[in-house]
Write a protein that holds these residues in place. Structure first.
Motif, PDB file in Angstrom:
ATOM      1  N   ARG A  24       0.827  -1.216   0.000  1.00  0.00           N
ATOM      2  CA  ARG A  24       0.000   0.000   0.000  1.00  0.00           C
ATOM      3  C   ARG A  24       0.862   1.266   0.000  1.00  0.00           C
ATOM      4  NH1 ARG A  24      -5.653  -0.643   1.761  1.00  0.00           N
ATOM      5  NH2 ARG A  24      -6.195  -2.526   0.643  1.00  0.00           N
ATOM      6  N   GLU A  25       1.957   1.243   0.750  1.00  0.00           N
ATOM      7  CA  GLU A  25       2.820   2.426   0.824  1.00  0.00           C
ATOM      8  C   GLU A  25       3.403   2.752  -0.545  1.00  0.00           C
ATOM      9  OE1 GLU A  25       3.486  -0.423   2.747  1.00  0.00           O
ATOM     10  OE2 GLU A  25       2.268   0.292   4.408  1.00  0.00           O
ATOM     11  N   THR A  26       3.742   1.722  -1.315  1.00  0.00           N
ATOM     12  CA  THR A  26       4.286   1.918  -2.661  1.00  0.00           C
ATOM     13  C   THR A  26       3.224   2.469  -3.593  1.00  0.00           C
ATOM     14  OG1 THR A  26       5.822   0.091  -2.293  1.00  0.00           O
ATOM     15  CG2 THR A  26       5.473   0.770  -4.578  1.00  0.00           C
ATOM     16  N   LEU A  28       0.569   4.218  -2.714  1.00  0.00           N
ATOM     17  CA  LEU A  28       0.309   5.595  -2.291  1.00  0.00           C
ATOM     18  C   LEU A  28       1.390   6.526  -2.831  1.00  0.00           C
ATOM     19  CD1 LEU A  28      -1.277   7.681  -0.681  1.00  0.00           C
ATOM     20  CD2 LEU A  28      -0.030   6.925   1.366  1.00  0.00           C
ATOM     21  N   ALA A  29       2.640   6.111  -2.738  1.00  0.00           N
ATOM     22  CA  ALA A  29       3.748   6.910  -3.273  1.00  0.00           C
ATOM     23  C   ALA A  29       3.593   7.089  -4.780  1.00  0.00           C
ATOM     24  CB  ALA A  29       5.087   6.262  -2.955  1.00  0.00           C
ATOM     25  N   ASP A  45      -3.016  11.030   1.919  1.00  0.00           N
ATOM     26  CA  ASP A  45      -2.353  10.431   3.070  1.00  0.00           C
ATOM     27  C   ASP A  45      -2.848   8.990   3.187  1.00  0.00           C
ATOM     28  OD1 ASP A  45      -4.942  10.592   4.211  1.00  0.00           O
ATOM     29  OD2 ASP A  45      -4.398  12.260   5.522  1.00  0.00           O
ATOM     30  N   ALA A  46      -2.307   8.253   4.131  1.00  0.00           N
ATOM     31  CA  ALA A  46      -2.650   6.833   4.272  1.00  0.00           C
ATOM     32  C   ALA A  46      -4.128   6.637   4.576  1.00  0.00           C
ATOM     33  CB  ALA A  46      -1.796   6.197   5.362  1.00  0.00           C
ATOM     34  N   TYR A  49      -6.145   7.137   1.355  1.00  0.00           N
ATOM     35  CA  TYR A  49      -5.913   6.040   0.440  1.00  0.00           C
ATOM     36  C   TYR A  49      -6.636   4.772   0.898  1.00  0.00           C
ATOM     37  CZ  TYR A  49      -3.741   2.771  -2.713  1.00  0.00           C
ATOM     38  OH  TYR A  49      -3.547   1.806  -3.664  1.00  0.00           O
TER      39      TYR A  49
END
Length: 101
Positions: A24-26, A28-29, A45-46, A49
């Motif tokens: 998920r972080e990837t 979002l980036a 932001d997280a 998302y």
């Protein structure tokens, strides 16, 4: 004021080149990189998302965000056009970091 609704939607999963979920972080980036490249003032932001991931289709989630948070853009652009453009830029980022072919 944060307008994100909290509910228990099932999360959509994006799969990479190795047929494994892309973190998920990837993702979002990748979306935020696409927004920057397209000179859009969006930044997710997280929490935002995670809420949007309850919308199964990625292009539909971007369109929904635009409709709810940046509706002024719809006077000049079609939501489907913008979401498609963002989706392609997001995927370019994921290819560049080795998550998509």
């Amino acid at each position: 004021m944060n307008q994100v609704q909290t509910d228990s939607r099932p999360a959509a999963i994006t799969v990479g080149t190795d047929n494994q979920p892309i973190p998920r972080e990837t993702q979002l980036a990748a979306y935020n990189a696409a927004f920057i490249e397209l000179d859009l003032s969006f930044r997710w932001d997280a929490e935002m998302y995670e809420w949007l991931c309850g919308i199964e289709c990625e292009k539909a989630r971007v369109a929904r965000y635009i409709e709810e948070h940046h509706a002024h853009l719809l006077a000049a652009y079609d939501a489907a056009f913008l979401s498609g453009l963002i989706f392609e830029k997001k995927n370019e980022y994921l290819r560049a970091v080795g998550h998509l072919n």
